[in-house]
Design an enzyme around this catalytic site. Structure first.
Site, PDB file in Angstrom:
ATOM      1  N   GLU A   1      40.883  40.060  43.707  1.00  0.00           N
ATOM      2  CA  GLU A   1      40.526  38.785  43.068  1.00  0.00           C
ATOM      3  C   GLU A   1      39.454  38.079  43.899  1.00  0.00           C
ATOM      4  O   GLU A   1      38.659  37.311  43.367  1.00  0.00           O
ATOM      5  CB  GLU A   1      41.776  37.890  42.915  1.00  0.00           C
ATOM      6  CG  GLU A   1      41.629  36.854  41.816  1.00  0.00           C
ATOM      7  CD  GLU A   1      42.941  36.185  41.429  1.00  0.00           C
ATOM      8  OE1 GLU A   1      43.453  36.427  40.317  1.00  0.00           O
ATOM      9  OE2 GLU A   1      43.487  35.406  42.241  1.00  0.00           O
TER      10      GLU A   1
ATOM     11  N   HIS B   1      54.582  63.098  48.487  1.00  0.00           N
ATOM     12  CA  HIS B   1      55.127  63.960  47.437  1.00  0.00           C
ATOM     13  C   HIS B   1      54.724  63.470  46.052  1.00  0.00           C
ATOM     14  O   HIS B   1      55.381  63.781  45.059  1.00  0.00           O
ATOM     15  CB  HIS B   1      56.645  64.020  47.581  1.00  0.00           C
ATOM     16  CG  HIS B   1      57.036  64.492  48.950  1.00  0.00           C
ATOM     17  ND1 HIS B   1      57.084  65.815  49.298  1.00  0.00           N
ATOM     18  CD2 HIS B   1      57.307  63.800  50.079  1.00  0.00           C
ATOM     19  CE1 HIS B   1      57.401  65.923  50.584  1.00  0.00           C
ATOM     20  NE2 HIS B   1      57.544  64.715  51.075  1.00  0.00           N
TER      21      HIS B   1
ATOM     22  N   LYS C   1      42.155  34.579  30.078  1.00  0.00           N
ATOM     23  CA  LYS C   1      43.068  33.510  29.648  1.00  0.00           C
ATOM     24  C   LYS C   1      42.558  32.883  28.363  1.00  0.00           C
ATOM     25  O   LYS C   1      43.321  32.582  27.443  1.00  0.00           O
ATOM     26  CB  LYS C   1      43.152  32.428  30.734  1.00  0.00           C
ATOM     27  CG  LYS C   1      44.006  32.797  31.934  1.00  0.00           C
ATOM     28  CD  LYS C   1      44.100  31.571  32.842  1.00  0.00           C
ATOM     29  CE  LYS C   1      44.683  31.924  34.191  1.00  0.00           C
ATOM     30  NZ  LYS C   1      44.498  30.868  35.183  1.00  0.00           N
TER      31      LYS C   1
HETATM   32  O1  LIG Z   1      49.520  29.158  40.879  1.00  0.00           O
HETATM   33  P1  LIG Z   1      48.950  29.149  39.498  1.00  0.00           P
HETATM   34  O2  LIG Z   1      48.011  28.015  39.280  1.00  0.00           O
HETATM   35  O3  LIG Z   1      50.033  29.197  38.473  1.00  0.00           O
HETATM   36  O4  LIG Z   1      48.073  30.442  39.333  1.00  0.00           O
HETATM   37  C1  LIG Z   1      48.624  31.725  39.449  1.00  0.00           C
HETATM   38  C2  LIG Z   1      47.553  32.739  39.648  1.00  0.00           C
HETATM   39  O5  LIG Z   1      46.666  32.727  38.571  1.00  0.00           O
HETATM   40  C3  LIG Z   1      45.343  32.925  39.045  1.00  0.00           C
HETATM   41  O6  LIG Z   1      44.673  31.735  38.941  1.00  0.00           O
HETATM   42  C4  LIG Z   1      44.642  33.919  38.236  1.00  0.00           C
HETATM   43  O7  LIG Z   1      44.889  33.677  36.892  1.00  0.00           O
HETATM   44  C5  LIG Z   1      45.488  33.337  40.471  1.00  0.00           C
HETATM   45  O8  LIG Z   1      44.374  33.103  41.213  1.00  0.00           O
HETATM   46  C6  LIG Z   1      46.686  32.541  40.856  1.00  0.00           C
HETATM   47  O9  LIG Z   1      47.265  33.000  42.035  1.00  0.00           O
END
Ligand SMILES: O=P(O)(O)OC[C@H]1O[C@](O)(CO)[C@@H](O)[C@@H]1O
Length: 621
Positions: free
Chosen positions: A399, A428, A533
């Site tokens: 990331e 294995h 998202k």
């Molecule tokens: O802690 P949050 O804001 O729920 O985000 C969870 C995760 O989602 C992300 O933003 C990626 O979608 C990550 O960087 C982060 O760790």
């Protein structure tokens, strides 16, 4: 009229077509112009011919005329005497931490090291600025302060120092009160279980640390909901059974608005209602002040709230309340974790590359993957308790480094793929391919010297223990890979302790930051995740439109089902017909719509209607 409430997919009939909702976030690979003023040392890689042997994003014709390091034409160094000298020459040792880093099985040349020097010095300077509070995440206009969490005295403002210290004290006090029984669940007795709801950086660190460090009989046992998979959530809740009444629920989300986490919370709250339990008396929020989650927890009067700071990213939040609270509740010494991280940070502040373990890692990664991610990093801890280290590193590294553009706006499609599991188990499974197959990786071995607690070892055959076998497997695999020109790094710790785990986390956090500077990218944002998202949100919005269309049709004429084309047309989304088919198929599989006249593998034949007309539904009006 025949009705089918579940359907199956035929891969032949569902040929991949352009999915308007899930557009690729990066375009095909292209050559950028590299506008950085520093020349990037790259290697000619005559060692082993692979399709990736030349860096793809850097033209070999550097304008400054710098020469490329050339390599030994006969592969990696094989002479045992030379190898021993190289091992001794490059071995890094941190005495206080009992940690060693061996990069001798990465084949970088002296010339490469010399050429990397100015880049690493620039990275050290950038790191120094970052630690002093520079806006190191320019896209989001944020400071990057995870290093202050273990050395609050370095925080650039007194208020930040006091926030860190206050939060740490609050975490310790709360954990003590829960464990000692000063704070009890409404049903009486003590809290016995933790249910942690969070995803990504709000889950991976706590999962790794729990697996690595939780005692066999912790004061509270931990479970995780880290997805929006209803069956997975049901499983976790079912496993708690009657202990739901003595479960402390930690809801962890920096943003406080991540859908998977919100869904997990709603599902858990439903389970509490069904068991006649008051969730608010057992719920704890870890989130940014003022977030949706924070407001919910405040308004509903949850048991406790702990802050996440704007300047700590999810994937570097293990040393914040995100990682510390679950660890402390399991009886893990979190001050020792912080100490280990602080010691490692301090070692990584030297500007002498050979004495800086994070820089040694970053330099080795650069060499091994041509500075463009041309090889994957396979992480192999030879210790079961470190099983989740590779999964944790996967987010931290990928990331952070997987970026489309560099800091100058050039398309670079950077990254470094991480995967792994554990040795010798993987011997294995896939190590056959690593030794003999496609050469697209380098390995990081994690070695733990102490096999068992003192006094527990025994010889299962004369002179040999079970741990000796594990040791032998690691060394044998390292040698076998190297003899076939497969490079490796070895990180050695004495034992898996809170201190060494803290140090490992800090080592990789810093290595990622240095590497990102060297390749000129922002390690601290994640724009690509937002695209996924957004696309998921669009799918759900389309589902609502589909439902409204079906509802309207059912209300008008329940006997007249609609074809997929009709549904798409009435949704004003004919181009989304494939997604509409998938939405209907998913609902049908979950008994939420009835599909008529359909057969598996021929979606065009489907006709669909809703079983019930909801006259109150105005959503399509
Ligand atoms: O802690 P949050 O804001 O729920 O985000 C969870 C995760 O989602 C992300 O933003 C990626 O979608 C990550 O960087 C982060 O760790």
């Amino acid at each position: 009229m025949a009705s089918i409430s579940g359907i199956c997919f035929s891969s032949q009939s569902l040929k991949p077509r352009k999915n308007p909702f899930l557009r690729p976030t990066s375009s095909a690979f292209s050559l950028p112009t590299h506008s950085s003023s520093l020349s990037i040392p790259i290697r000619n890689s005559p060692r082993i011919a692979t399709p990736h042997s030349l860096p793809r994003h850097i033209s070999p014709d550097h304008s400054d005329g710098s020469a490329f390091p050339t390599k030994n034409n006969h592969g990696l160094e094989k002479d045992p005497g030379e190898l021993w000298r190289r091992y001794v020459d490059w071995l890094y040792q941190h005495k206080d931490l009992g940690l060693f880093l061996d990069v001798s099985r990465v084949g970088f040349t002296d010339e490469f090291v010399t050429q990397m020097e100015p880049r690493l010095q620039a990275a050290f300077k950038a790191m120094e600025d970052l630690e002093k509070g520079a806006i190191a995440n320019p896209d989001e206009g944020r400071m990057v302060g995870h290093y202050w969490l273990r050395s609050p005295e370095l925080a650039p403002k007194p208020i930040l120092k006091s926030q860190i210290e206050k939060t740490l004290d609050a975490v310790c006090d709360f954990a003590d009160d829960i464990i000692s029984g000063k704070i009890t669940p409404p049903s009486g007795g003590r809290f016995t279980q933790i249910l942690s709801v969070g995803i990504g950086g709000s889950a991976l660190g706590p999962q790794f640390v729990s697996e690595a460090l939780a005692p066999d009989n912790p004061p509270l046992k931990i479970r995780f909901i880290d997805n929006t998979d209803p069956a997975g959530i049901d499983h976790q809740i079912a496993q708690l059974g009657p202990e739901l009444s003595s479960t402390l629920v930690l809801v962890i989300s920096k943003s406080g608005g991540t859908p998977e986490t919100r869904n997990g919370l709603l599902e858990v709250q439903k389970a509490f209602r069904e068991a006649n339990l008051d969730f608010s008396k057992q719920g704890v929020a870890i989130t940014q002040e003022g977030s949706l989650l924070d407001n919910t927890a405040r308004i509903e009067g949850w048991l406790a709230r702990f802050p996440m700071f704007d300047w700590v990213g999810g994937r570097t939040s293990e040393m914040s309340a995100v990682g510390l609270l679950p660890a402390a509740l399991q009886g893990i010494n979190i001050r020792e974790m912080l100490k280990g991280a602080a010691l490692m940070d301090s070692a990584n502040r030297t500007t002498v590359v050979k004495d800086n373990p994070a820089a040694l890692l970053a330099m080795s990664w650069y060499w091994a993957c041509d500075g463009v991610g041309s090889k994957d990093m396979v992480v192999l801890p030879y210790k079961d308790s470190l099983l989740l280290f590779s999964r944790y590193l996967q987010q931290l590294v990928m990331e952070s480094l997987g970026k489309e553009f560099d800091l100058d706006g050039n398309r670079v499609n950077q990254g470094l793929t991480v995967y792994g599991n554990k040795g010798s188990t993987d011997q294995h499974a896939y190590i056959q391919q690593l030794r003999d197959g496609v050469h697209n990786f380098f390995v990081t071995f994690i070695e733990v010297l102490r096999d068992r607690p003192p006094g527990h070892d025994w010889e299962l055959e004369p002179g040999v223990t079970c741990g000796d076998y594990l040791f032998g497997m690691l060394q044998g695999t390292r040698s076998a890979l190297y003899s076939n020109d497969r490079e490796s790094i070895t990180v050695t710790v004495q034992e898996v302790t809170p201190r060494s785990v803290g140090a490992l986390v800090a080592l990789y956090e810093r290595a990622v930051g240095i590497y990102a500077s060297v390749v000129n990218i922002n390690a601290y944002h994640q724009p690509g995740v937002e695209a996924g998202k957004k696309a998921a949100g669009e799918v759900l919005a389309l589902q609502k439109r589909v439902l409204a269309v079906l509802n309207e049709a059912s209300c008008k004429d329940p006997a007249e089902p609609l074809s997929l084309d009709q549904v798409a047309e009435r949704c004003h989304a004919p181009e989304d017909i494939e997604m509409i088919y998938k939405i209907i198929a998913h609902m049908a599989a979950n008994d939420r719509a009835v599909i008529t006249e359909g057969t598996c593998g021929s979606p065009r034949g489907f006709k669909v209607f809703l079983g019930e007309c909801n006259m109150d539904d105005q959503s399509f009006a």
